[in-house]
Design a protein around this motif. Structure first.
Motif, PDB file in Angstrom:
ATOM      1  N   THR A 104       0.838  -1.203   0.000  1.00  0.00           N
ATOM      2  CA  THR A 104       0.000   0.000   0.000  1.00  0.00           C
ATOM      3  C   THR A 104       0.875   1.256   0.000  1.00  0.00           C
ATOM      4  OG1 THR A 104      -1.774  -1.149   1.166  1.00  0.00           O
ATOM      5  CG2 THR A 104      -1.767   1.252   1.302  1.00  0.00           C
ATOM      6  N   ASP A 121      -5.850  -1.507  -4.942  1.00  0.00           N
ATOM      7  CA  ASP A 121      -5.247  -2.031  -3.721  1.00  0.00           C
ATOM      8  C   ASP A 121      -6.226  -3.004  -3.066  1.00  0.00           C
ATOM      9  OD1 ASP A 121      -3.832  -2.496  -1.429  1.00  0.00           O
ATOM     10  OD2 ASP A 121      -3.450  -0.381  -0.965  1.00  0.00           O
ATOM     11  N   GLU A 122      -6.019  -4.264  -3.316  1.00  0.00           N
ATOM     12  CA  GLU A 122      -6.930  -5.314  -2.842  1.00  0.00           C
ATOM     13  C   GLU A 122      -8.384  -4.913  -3.071  1.00  0.00           C
ATOM     14  OE1 GLU A 122      -5.943  -7.114   0.923  1.00  0.00           O
ATOM     15  OE2 GLU A 122      -3.926  -6.308   0.826  1.00  0.00           O
ATOM     16  N   GLN A 158      -7.234   0.564  -0.423  1.00  0.00           N
ATOM     17  CA  GLN A 158      -7.523  -0.637   0.362  1.00  0.00           C
ATOM     18  C   GLN A 158      -8.606  -0.358   1.389  1.00  0.00           C
ATOM     19  OE1 GLN A 158      -4.093  -2.136   2.456  1.00  0.00           O
ATOM     20  NE2 GLN A 158      -5.045  -4.107   2.822  1.00  0.00           N
TER      21      GLN A 158
HETATM   22 MG   LIG Z   1      -2.082  -2.775   2.065  1.00  0.00          MG
END
Ligand SMILES: [Mg+2]
Ligand SMILES: Nc1ncnc2c1ncn2[C@@H]1O[C@H](COP(=O)(O)OP(=O)(O)OP(=O)(O)O)[C@@H](O)[C@H]1O
Lengths: 250, 265
Positions: free
Chosen positions: A43, A163-164, A81
């Motif tokens: 991240t 991010d995810e 995220q």
């Molecule tokens: Mg992360």
């Protein structure tokens, strides 16, 4: 053409390196996955690349231009995220998407031709058509994630940072989302930088993978890069057998 | 009786002023509420006190001197919070007490009693001049045009600063601009509602609207309606009951706030 070039990126906080000397590049139209254990700095890397946090040393360029705070004309999309916002804000899903829709300096709330359809179409794509009039603070985690994905692609970005993005999204939604990313990638030549913990996703969708744990561990095509040794060194012994089982499936 | 009252020019001016401020303050106040800036708004209105005292000392127009000082304090606050890394409320507290202390010192140097200074402290809508009306009108128009033009970036920043930055929005520029706009709106409204109460006209109608609104569009529409109703009804009641206009307007708006609380339940 190189879409994203990152050289020697270092990010420090409290005299500790969060990421160290990360160098990589992404060809236009490719999907690159970034993997690594929790706290590896994935991240941090994306935020530094996007200019959201300062970096100690290094350079980032997007399509050959230095990239800082995105004042260039090259549009990028970003799904963080964890999205922090005031859940009591009176803002509907379609309003939020409308605010992102260009032109930036124009009065919102006015009915514009095509805007409605465009937004509805996007929500349809991410399977969130029923959410258009819902207040953004009232959405569940997965619903919000779908909306954020729609927001990230609302103005036709050239590069997408995810991010995810599928965390908290149900299986149907994950499938739908990954297929969508692949489709945008294939049809529009969208370049995608994707952080994921799901190695299946990496094998299925990514052209390249970048393994990191504060430092870059390795990069390359997933089949060649994700060897037992690499997985073990990143995640420990527990994960050692993972690649085998995956190859059996494929 | 109403028609008789309306025929007085000072009542007409007061009505016009209450409608304009009733739209302008809540419009800007929506941002104050959404971004939790009510302490900032309060600090600015109280800092204007220093400007008024300085204006009285130097013999310049009090509206002008209060705007200059308020804008100066706004810039100081924005600058300090960027440079020091201290929390916003700490920096605001420092700038605010500095301005008040300076204002009190200057006031001590003044000879005699200045009634016009008290207009700024407590507000007097019935003492509004044509010049004040023009000033509110032009500042109000300018503010609303700027806010509407930049509403998308302002609201994106309000939603999430990181996402706004990725969209290419200059977060720093728009945050400074918002600080400035709030400072100017607070100061031009001082004469009407008074420095002690002006923040309530920014935040109370906006908070009432937030109780009811489910969308941004409704938030803006409701808050302005509540602002105008508070202004006009408060003015009428203050004339009828022979009470001070500023506090009456604010109490009406707080009455509306409680009504919206019931509706919300
Ligand atoms: Mg992360
Ligand atoms: N502002 C900060 N100050 C100090 N340390 C930080 C800061 N932000 C993140 N860190 C630290 O940096 C490290 C990397 O965090 P980061 O969020 O980038 O990891 P990640 O790879 O995304 O992990 P995850 O898989 O859990 O999302 C962590 O050890 C975290 O504690």
């Amino acid at each position: 053409m190189i879409a994203l070039q990152v050289d020697n990126l270092c990010v420090k906080a409290d005299n500790r390196h969060l990421i160290e000397n990360i160098t990589f590049s992404v060809e236009e139209g490719r999907i690159i996955a970034i993997i690594g254990p929790n706290g590896a700095g994935k991240t941090t890397l994306i935020k530094a690349v996007l200019g959201l946090i300062p970096y100690e040393t290094g350079t980032v360029s997007l399509f050959g231009q230095p990239f800082k705070n995105n004042h260039s004309d090259i549009k990028v999309g970003y799904v963080p995220q964890r999205l922090e916002f005031d859940r009591t804000i009176p803002l509907t899903v379609s309003e939020l998407l409308g605010f992102t829709l260009p032109p930036l300096y124009s009065v919102p709330f006015l009915k514009k031709k095509g805007a409605r359809e465009h937004i509805d179409g996007l929500l349809n794509i991410v399977g969130a058509q029923a959410l258009a009039r819902r207040s953004i603070g009232s959405l569940s985690g997965g619903e919000l994630q779908r909306v954020m994905i729609a927001k990230a692609i609302v103005n036709d970005p050239k590069v997408l940072f995810l991010d995810e993005p599928a965390s908290g999204v149900d299986i149907e939604g994950q499938e739908r989302f990954h297929d969508l990313v692949k489709r945008l990638n294939r049809e529009k030549g969208l370049t995608v930088i994707l952080i994921s913990h799901d190695l299946n996703v990496v094998y299925r969708y990514a052209d390249n993978v970048l393994c990191m744990n504060r430092k870059l561990i390795c990069k390359g095509r997933p089949e060649e890069t994700l060897t037992d040794e690499v997985i073990k060194s990143m995640y420990g012994e527990m994960m050692g057998a993972y690649t085998h089982s995956c190859h059996e499936h494929d | 009786m109403i028609s008789e009252f309306i025929s007085y020019p000072f009542i007409q001016r007061a009505l016009l002023a209450s409608v304009m401020v009733g739209i302008l303050c809540p419009f800007v106040g929506n941002f104050v509420v959404l971004r939790r800036m009510s302490f900032y708004s309060d600090a600015i209105s109280h800092s204007a006190f220093a400007g008024i005292a300085a204006g009285a000392l130097l013999g310049i127009d009090l509206s002008l001197s209060s705007i200059i000082v308020a804008v100066f304090i706004a810039v100081v606050i924005a600058f300090l919070s960027e440079k020091t890394g201290l929390s916003h409320d700490t920096v605001i507290g420092i700038a605010f007490s500095g301005a008040i202390a300076a204002g009190m010192l200057v006031m001590g140097m003044l000879k005699g009693y200045r009634t016009d200074m008290f207009t700024f402290l407590f507000g007097d809508i019935l003492a509004i001049t044509e010049r004040d009306i023009l000033m509110i009108f032009f500042v109000g128009m300018l503010t609303i045009i700027i806010l509407l033009t930049f509403l998308k970036p302002f609201l994106q920043i309000t939603f999430n600063r990181d996402l706004a930055r990725v969209e290419g929005i200059s977060v720093r520029f728009f945050e400074y601009l918002l600080f400035l706009i709030i400072a100017v709106v607070v100061t031009v409204s001082l004469k009407i509602i008074g420095m002690i109460l002006v923040t309530s006209l920014l935040i109370v109608p906006a908070a009432s609207a937030k109780n009811l609104a489910s969308s941004m569009k409704r938030l803006f529409v409701y808050s302005c309606i509540f602002g105008v109703v508070s202004g006009v009804l408060g003015l009428a009641m203050s004339i009828y009951l022979d009470t001070s206009s500023g506090p009456t307007i604010v109490l009406v708006s707080i009455g509306i706030f409680f009504l919206t609380m019931i509706k919300r339940e």
